[in-house]
Write an enzyme that holds these catalytic residues in place. Structure first.
Site, PDB file in Angstrom:
ATOM      1  N   GLN A 138      40.491  37.332  41.011  1.00 22.40           N
ATOM      2  CA  GLN A 138      41.573  36.677  41.747  1.00 22.40           C
ATOM      3  C   GLN A 138      41.455  37.009  43.233  1.00 22.40           C
ATOM      4  O   GLN A 138      42.176  37.852  43.750  1.00 22.40           O
ATOM      5  CB  GLN A 138      42.919  37.172  41.194  1.00 22.40           C
ATOM      6  CG  GLN A 138      44.131  36.528  41.810  1.00 22.40           C
ATOM      7  CD  GLN A 138      44.471  35.227  41.144  1.00 22.40           C
ATOM      8  OE1 GLN A 138      44.414  35.107  39.940  1.00 22.40           O
ATOM      9  NE2 GLN A 138      44.843  34.255  41.931  1.00 22.40           N
ATOM     10  N   PHE A 139      40.542  36.329  43.943  1.00 18.79           N
ATOM     11  CA  PHE A 139      40.335  36.641  45.354  1.00 18.79           C
ATOM     12  C   PHE A 139      41.583  36.390  46.188  1.00 18.79           C
ATOM     13  O   PHE A 139      41.769  37.005  47.239  1.00 18.79           O
ATOM     14  CB  PHE A 139      39.135  35.869  45.921  1.00 18.79           C
ATOM     15  CG  PHE A 139      39.432  34.448  46.300  1.00 18.79           C
ATOM     16  CD1 PHE A 139      39.796  34.136  47.597  1.00 18.79           C
ATOM     17  CD2 PHE A 139      39.331  33.430  45.366  1.00 18.79           C
ATOM     18  CE1 PHE A 139      40.067  32.824  47.963  1.00 18.79           C
ATOM     19  CE2 PHE A 139      39.600  32.125  45.713  1.00 18.79           C
ATOM     20  CZ  PHE A 139      39.973  31.821  47.023  1.00 18.79           C
ATOM     21  N   THR A 140      42.485  35.547  45.713  1.00 19.36           N
ATOM     22  CA  THR A 140      43.675  35.212  46.496  1.00 19.36           C
ATOM     23  C   THR A 140      44.633  36.383  46.662  1.00 19.36           C
ATOM     24  O   THR A 140      45.564  36.310  47.461  1.00 19.36           O
ATOM     25  CB  THR A 140      44.423  34.010  45.888  1.00 19.36           C
ATOM     26  OG1 THR A 140      44.823  34.326  44.564  1.00 19.36           O
ATOM     27  CG2 THR A 140      43.538  32.775  45.877  1.00 19.36           C
TER      28      THR A 140
END
Length: 145
Positions: free
Chosen positions: A74-76
């Site tokens: 989940q890079f966000t």
């Protein structure tokens, strides 16, 4: 590294309508973000912390309960929304760093004895879960000793 750990009674992740990871009993869904300055030490530290966090029923950890984990990239989690309306992703690690560290985090959990399911790194995923409690914690390695 930053993780959002959620206590779940079940969870799954699908890509193109096909389930790629699933846990069917009480456990944790872990959304994992990698910072551009992270390294293998952060992966090991975070895996150890999450494996032993007492988030399950009766204040048990996944370690004590033998509970599974579903880990989804989940890079966000490193989105910066302080300026304007469009998030900035400059703090998030690029794929060349984040994918190996995501895999290292999963490897560390498995080395500790965890049963780990995963999503599909870099793919558009649909995550389904039944949050139990709800009980959700954000764990950031920059806050750990």
């Amino acid at each position: 590294m930053k993780a959002v750990a959620q206590r779940v009674s079940r969870a799954s992740v699908s890509v193109d309508g096909r389930i790629v990871g699933r846990i069917d009993g009480p456990g944790l869904l872990v959304l994992l973000g990698v910072h551009r300055d992270d390294g293998p030490g952060e992966a090991a530290k975070l895996a150890e912390k999450i494996w032993h966090l007492r988030m399950l029923a009766d204040e048990q950890s996944c370690h004590a309960a033998g509970a599974p984990l579903l880990v989804v990239s989940q890079f966000t989690l490193y989105g910066d929304v302080r300026k304007g309306r469009r998030p900035s992703w400059t703090a998030a690690a690029g794929r060349d760093l984040s994918e190996p560290l995501y895999e290292e985090f999963v490897r560390c959990l498995r080395t500790l004895g965890a049963a780990v399911e995963t999503g599909a790194f870099g793919e558009a995923m649909e995550v389904s879960l039944v949050n139990s409690g709800p009980f959700t914690l954000i764990v950031d390695t920059s806050d750990l000793p």
